[in-house]
Design an enzyme around this catalytic site. Structure first.
Site, mmCIF file in Angstrom:
data_model
loop_
_atom_site.group_PDB
_atom_site.id
_atom_site.type_symbol
_atom_site.label_atom_id
_atom_site.label_comp_id
_atom_site.label_asym_id
_atom_site.label_seq_id
_atom_site.Cartn_x
_atom_site.Cartn_y
_atom_site.Cartn_z
ATOM 1 N N TYR A 171 -1.995 -0.370 10.558
ATOM 2 C CA TYR A 171 -1.984 -0.663 9.339
ATOM 3 C C TYR A 171 -0.688 -0.162 8.458
ATOM 4 O O TYR A 171 0.040 -1.099 8.014
ATOM 5 C CB TYR A 171 -3.158 -0.132 8.473
ATOM 6 C CG TYR A 171 -3.277 -0.373 7.137
ATOM 7 C CD1 TYR A 171 -3.250 -1.720 6.557
ATOM 8 C CD2 TYR A 171 -3.243 0.557 6.049
ATOM 9 C CE1 TYR A 171 -3.487 -2.130 5.197
ATOM 10 C CE2 TYR A 171 -3.472 0.281 4.633
ATOM 11 C CZ TYR A 171 -3.682 -0.997 4.143
ATOM 12 O OH TYR A 171 -3.879 -1.377 3.090
ATOM 13 N N SER A 208 0.740 -1.110 0.035
ATOM 14 C CA SER A 208 0.010 -0.004 0.015
ATOM 15 C C SER A 208 0.711 1.187 0.314
ATOM 16 O O SER A 208 2.142 0.957 0.406
ATOM 17 C CB SER A 208 -0.650 0.021 1.308
ATOM 18 O OG SER A 208 -1.463 1.107 1.184
#
Ligand SMILES: NC(=O)c1ccc[n+]([C@@H]2O[C@H](COP(=O)([O-])OP(=O)(O)OC[C@H]3O[C@@H](n4cnc5c(N)ncnc54)[C@H](OP(=O)(O)O)[C@@H]3O)[C@@H](O)[C@H]2O)c1
Length: 283
Positions: free
Chosen positions: A155, A142
């Site tokens: 995250y 990501s």
């Protein structure tokens, strides 16, 4: 005649995983589509049927945090003497919440899937790729693997860890004919923003010292601009798998590209202020 290429994908029940299965099958790949709950396969089946590629996709149970299921899948591949040309570590979720409110258990759970799951699946199939002297390992990371963002520390930490591990793995297997790639999307329309969105319990607690700040943060994210179509990323993964010498990193999405450019070029103090403002946590 060239041999049929085989791809193994984790988290194939929705989002990037589902779209990548159908896209690769459409390009002639045999796809081992894995999901933690095969009862959730209807969406994949419907998309595969609509694309006329259902016979090229087989579904297998795999929770990436379950070592026995990973070993069982390795056995399935071995018993059938299948080759595996691509291992696509896609399964993941995003835990939202302030660092102060997040428990050890929540943080560990985030790492169990996003980091330990991806690394365990990769290690399980590396001996086969080594024997083949070929294969692509694709990590769906990501932009959060390159930059922190308020409310997404857990995250980002899991994806930063994945990036470091993957960057190193690439160097370790370079001479073995194995290619290793990081896919770094910004925000794309998938279930990660809805069904699979998880917020730390402490942050959801009205007594949290961050309750007002996270409420502003959520408002910002619940009223997003239209997110780009996740098919763009699935198409790109297919192209990367066709490249015998892919790059380490591929960034997708205007927000990811802009964020990384800002981080690279702006003085840190200005960059930081812009990110905080963009998150909405301080009004
Ligand atoms: N969409 C974005 O904006 C975005 C941006 C950057 C990176 N990513 C990354 O892209 C990847 C795919 O996410 P997505 O956006 O496509 O979201 P998604 O639609 O929520 O898909 C996530 C998939 O991962 C599966 N999964 C979660 N935990 C698992 C586990 N322990 N074992 C096996 N499968 C598991 C989910 O299965 P269930 O159906 O059982 O829940 C689902 O199939 C993730 O790694 C995510 O971090 C997404």
């Amino acid at each position: 005649m060239t041999a049929e290429r085989v791809a193994l994908i984790t988290g194939a029940s929705s989002g990037f995983g589902l779209l990548t299965c159908v896209t690769l099958a459409g390009r002639g790949w045999r796809v081992l589509a894995t999901m933690r709950d095969p009862a959730r396969r209807e969406k994949l089946d419907a998309a595969a049927s609509a694309a006329g590629v259902a016979e090229r996709i087989e579904v297998h149970a795999l929770d990436v945090t379950n070592a026995e299921q990973i070993a069982a899948l390795v056995d399935v591949v071995a018993v059938r003497s299948l080759r595996v040309d691509a291992v696509i570590n896609n399964a993941g979720f995003a835990l939202a919440g302030f660092a102060e409110d997040t428990t050890d258990a929540e943080l560990r759970r985030q790492f169990e899937t996003n980091f330990f799951g991806a690394t365990a699946v990769t290690r399980a199939f590396l001996p086969l790729l080594r024997r083949q002297r070929s294969g692509h390992i694709v990590m769906i990371s990501s932009v959060s693997g390159r930059m922190g963002f308020p409310g997404l520390g857990s995250y980002a930490a899991s994806k930063f860890a994945l990036e470091a591990w993957t960057e190193t793995l690439r160097m370790e297997v370079e001479s073995l004919g194995i290619e290793v790639v990081l896919i770094e999307p910004g925000a794309f329309e998938t279930d990660i923003w809805g069904r699979n969105a998880i917020v730390s319990e402490g942050t959801m607690d009205a007594k949290s010292p961050n309750a007002e700040r996270i409420a502003r943060w959520r408002k910002r994210f619940e009223n997003p601009k239209v997110r780009p179509d996740a098919q763009e990323v699935a198409n790109a993964i297919a192209r990367v798998l066709d490249d015998p010498k892919p790059k380490l990193r591929y960034v997708f999405g205007p927000d990811a590209k802009m964020g990384l450019r800002m981080r690279r070029w702006l003085p840190w103090s200005i960059y930081e202020r812009m990110v905080i403002k963009g998150s909405g946590i301080d009004g």
